[in-house]
Design a protein around this motif. Sequence first.
Motif, PDB file in Angstrom:
ATOM      1  N   ARG A   1     149.673 122.911  64.466  1.00 36.39           N
ATOM      2  CA  ARG A   1     149.446 123.617  63.644  1.00 36.39           C
ATOM      3  C   ARG A   1     147.664 123.375  63.790  1.00 36.39           C
ATOM      4  N   THR A   2     147.074 123.114  64.868  1.00 34.86           N
ATOM      5  CA  THR A   2     145.673 122.944  65.001  1.00 34.86           C
ATOM      6  C   THR A   2     144.846 123.995  65.152  1.00 34.86           C
ATOM      7  N   GLY A   3     143.930 124.999  65.213  1.00 32.64           N
ATOM      8  CA  GLY A   3     143.236 125.102  66.246  1.00 32.64           C
ATOM      9  C   GLY A   3     142.246 124.934  66.404  1.00 32.64           C
ATOM     10  N   ALA A   4     141.367 125.364  67.244  1.00 35.11           N
ATOM     11  CA  ALA A   4     139.348 125.123  67.428  1.00 35.11           C
ATOM     12  C   ALA A   4     138.496 126.419  67.945  1.00 35.11           C
ATOM     13  N   ALA A   5     137.761 126.461  67.327  1.00 39.69           N
ATOM     14  CA  ALA A   5     136.359 127.261  67.991  1.00 39.69           C
ATOM     15  C   ALA A   5     134.816 126.234  67.689  1.00 39.69           C
ATOM     16  N   PHE A   6     134.304 126.937  69.370  1.00 35.11           N
ATOM     17  CA  PHE A   6     132.780 126.877  69.032  1.00 35.11           C
ATOM     18  C   PHE A   6     131.902 127.733  69.458  1.00 35.11           C
ATOM     19  N   GLU A   7     130.968 128.237  68.334  1.00 36.77           N
ATOM     20  CA  GLU A   7     130.084 128.726  68.402  1.00 36.77           C
ATOM     21  C   GLU A   7     129.103 128.743  68.576  1.00 36.77           C
ATOM     22  N   GLU A   8     127.973 129.515  69.114  1.00 38.73           N
ATOM     23  CA  GLU A   8     126.641 129.078  69.537  1.00 38.73           C
ATOM     24  C   GLU A   8     125.449 130.078  69.569  1.00 38.73           C
ATOM     25  N   VAL A   9     124.326 129.918  69.111  1.00 39.34           N
ATOM     26  CA  VAL A   9     123.021 130.989  69.515  1.00 39.34           C
ATOM     27  C   VAL A   9     122.162 130.818  71.029  1.00 39.34           C
ATOM     28  N   ALA A  10     121.741 131.614  71.685  1.00 37.00           N
ATOM     29  CA  ALA A  10     121.188 132.007  72.587  1.00 37.00           C
ATOM     30  C   ALA A  10     120.476 132.131  72.471  1.00 37.00           C
ATOM     31  N   ARG A  11     118.879 131.789  73.479  1.00 34.48           N
ATOM     32  CA  ARG A  11     117.787 133.214  73.838  1.00 34.48           C
ATOM     33  C   ARG A  11     118.775 134.395  74.773  1.00 34.48           C
ATOM     34  N   ARG A  12     119.041 133.347  75.517  1.00 35.28           N
ATOM     35  CA  ARG A  12     119.702 134.278  77.079  1.00 35.28           C
ATOM     36  C   ARG A  12     121.324 133.202  77.086  1.00 35.28           C
ATOM     37  N   HIS A  13     122.368 133.830  77.972  1.00 33.61           N
ATOM     38  CA  HIS A  13     123.159 132.713  78.299  1.00 33.61           C
ATOM     39  C   HIS A  13     123.621 131.591  79.056  1.00 33.61           C
ATOM     40  N   GLY A  14     123.418 130.262  79.428  1.00 33.42           N
ATOM     41  CA  GLY A  14     123.276 129.465  79.583  1.00 33.42           C
ATOM     42  C   GLY A  14     122.115 128.498  79.566  1.00 33.42           C
ATOM     43  N   ASP A  15     121.451 128.917  78.661  1.00 33.76           N
ATOM     44  CA  ASP A  15     119.957 128.653  77.864  1.00 33.76           C
ATOM     45  C   ASP A  15     120.782 127.050  76.947  1.00 33.76           C
ATOM     46  N   TYR A  16     120.065 126.405  76.352  1.00 32.97           N
ATOM     47  CA  TYR A  16     120.110 125.875  75.006  1.00 32.97           C
ATOM     48  C   TYR A  16     120.267 126.672  74.565  1.00 32.97           C
ATOM     49  N   ALA A  17     121.017 126.008  73.669  1.00 36.08           N
ATOM     50  CA  ALA A  17     121.400 126.471  72.169  1.00 36.08           C
ATOM     51  C   ALA A  17     120.174 126.779  71.106  1.00 36.08           C
ATOM     52  N   LEU A  18     120.291 127.100  69.988  1.00 36.02           N
ATOM     53  CA  LEU A  18     119.063 127.852  69.512  1.00 36.02           C
ATOM     54  C   LEU A  18     119.840 126.565  68.258  1.00 36.02           C
ATOM     55  N   ALA A  19     120.979 126.877  67.969  1.00 33.97           N
ATOM     56  CA  ALA A  19     122.033 126.265  66.885  1.00 33.97           C
ATOM     57  C   ALA A  19     123.428 126.389  68.151  1.00 33.97           C
ATOM     58  N   GLY A  20     124.268 126.016  67.452  1.00 27.53           N
ATOM     59  CA  GLY A  20     125.446 125.629  67.220  1.00 27.53           C
ATOM     60  C   GLY A  20     126.371 124.603  66.536  1.00 27.53           C
ATOM     61  N   VAL A  21     128.378 125.196  66.695  1.00 28.92           N
ATOM     62  CA  VAL A  21     128.492 124.242  65.657  1.00 28.92           C
ATOM     63  C   VAL A  21     130.351 124.541  66.622  1.00 28.92           C
ATOM     64  N   CYS A  22     130.970 123.271  67.072  1.00 29.94           N
ATOM     65  CA  CYS A  22     132.749 123.425  67.097  1.00 29.94           C
ATOM     66  C   CYS A  22     132.711 123.265  65.478  1.00 29.94           C
ATOM     67  N   ALA A  23     134.238 123.606  65.602  1.00 29.51           N
ATOM     68  CA  ALA A  23     135.138 123.423  64.418  1.00 29.51           C
ATOM     69  C   ALA A  23     136.649 122.890  64.699  1.00 29.51           C
ATOM     70  N   VAL A  24     137.154 122.477  63.986  1.00 24.03           N
ATOM     71  CA  VAL A  24     138.612 121.783  64.413  1.00 24.03           C
ATOM     72  C   VAL A  24     139.404 121.727  63.044  1.00 24.03           C
ATOM     73  N   VAL A  25     140.585 122.774  62.864  1.00 29.45           N
ATOM     74  CA  VAL A  25     141.300 122.946  61.738  1.00 29.45           C
ATOM     75  C   VAL A  25     142.723 122.944  61.594  1.00 29.45           C
ATOM     76  N   THR A  26     142.987 121.819  61.051  1.00 29.16           N
ATOM     77  CA  THR A  26     144.802 121.567  61.035  1.00 29.16           C
ATOM     78  C   THR A  26     145.164 122.642  59.497  1.00 29.16           C
ATOM     79  N   LEU A  27     146.227 122.807  59.777  1.00 25.44           N
ATOM     80  CA  LEU A  27     147.304 123.429  58.407  1.00 25.44           C
ATOM     81  C   LEU A  27     147.693 123.203  58.727  1.00 25.44           C
ATOM     82  N   ASP A  28     148.235 122.528  57.010  1.00 24.60           N
ATOM     83  CA  ASP A  28     149.819 121.918  56.240  1.00 24.60           C
ATOM     84  C   ASP A  28     150.919 123.172  57.138  1.00 24.60           C
ATOM     85  N   GLU A  29     152.092 122.938  56.348  1.00 25.83           N
ATOM     86  CA  GLU A  29     153.156 123.441  56.272  1.00 25.83           C
ATOM     87  C   GLU A  29     153.218 124.576  55.615  1.00 25.83           C
ATOM     88  N   ASP A  30     152.361 124.577  54.332  1.00 19.77           N
ATOM     89  CA  ASP A  30     152.426 126.201  54.002  1.00 19.77           C
ATOM     90  C   ASP A  30     151.213 126.664  54.522  1.00 19.77           C
TER      91      ASP A  30
END
Length: 280
Positions: A173-202
Motif C-alpha cells: 500500500r505504498t506509492g512514490a513520486a519524483f517531481e522536479e523543475v529544470a530549465r531544460r530536460h537533463g539540466d540540474y533541477a532548480l529544485a526537486g522533491v521525491c515522496a514515499v507514502v504508505t496508507l493503512d488498511e482504511d
Amino acid sequence: MKPPPFEYHAPRDLGEALRTLAEVGGKVLAGGQSLIPMLNMRLAAPAHLVDINRLQELRVLETTEDGVRVGAAVRHAEVERAEAHPLLSRALRLVAHPVIRNRGTVVGSLVHADPAAELPAVLAVLGGSVRVARWEGQVRDVGAEEFFVGPMESAVQPGELAVSAFFPALGARTGAAFEEVARRHGDYALAGVCAVVTLDEDGDVEAARLACIGVGPVPVVVDVTDSPADAARAVRERVEPEDDIHASARYRRHLVGVLAERALRNATREATREAEARGA
C-alpha cells in the motif's frame, strides 16, 4: 583543457583495487561522468586514478523482497532498464541524458554527493545505505542520513571504496513520486522533491516522507506523516536554498513547496491504486 598528470591503475579484482587504494589513495574512476570534467577543469588533481571498470564483483544488480542492491560498476541505464525499483527507475529517467546514463554509475552519483542530484534523494527518502570496503576485509554499511556529509562530500574516507548501494523496497500500500523543475530536460533541477507514502488498511496516510534536492547542502528529508496537508509549509521551513545565476533562494523556497504538494499527491494516488490492486 587537459587534466593534470596522474598515475593510472587498472586493478583486475576487488582485492587488488582495495590494496591499491590503501597504498596510494587517489580517486576512483567508474563512469567518470562527473570526475573527468572535474579533472579537465582542474577542479580535482589526484596523483592516482584507480579504474574499477574491470571488476566483475562490482557489476552486481540484485533484487530481493527487501530491496535492490546495486554494485559500484553498474550503469544508470542498466538499472533503469531493469525496472527493479519504481522510485529508482523514475529518478533515473530524470538524470541528465541517455548518453550520460549509459556511462554514469548509480554508486558513483551517490559518492559524488551533488546536492542537486536525484539519486542521493532517493537513497535518503527510502532510508537506504551504501556499503564501503577497505583493504584487509573491513566493511561497513553507512546509512543515508550519515552518508551525505556536505555538498560534494560523502562519508567515504581515503583508502575506502564504495562497493554497492542498497535501496529498500516499497512496502505494501505504498506509492512514490519524483517531481522536479529544470530549465531544460537533463539540466540540474532548480529544485526537486521525491515522496514515499504508505496508507493503512482504511486508506489513511500511515507514513509520508519527502526528500528535497537543490535547496540545501545535502538531501533534505522531511517527515510529514502527521501533517500531509501542511507539507509545503513543513518543507519550506526546513530547506536552506541559496541565490545563484539560475534562481533566487526565495524562488527555490516557493518552488520546493509546490513540488512537495505535487509529489505527495501523486505518491498518495499511486499508493491508493496499489492498495486497490491488492484488495481486488
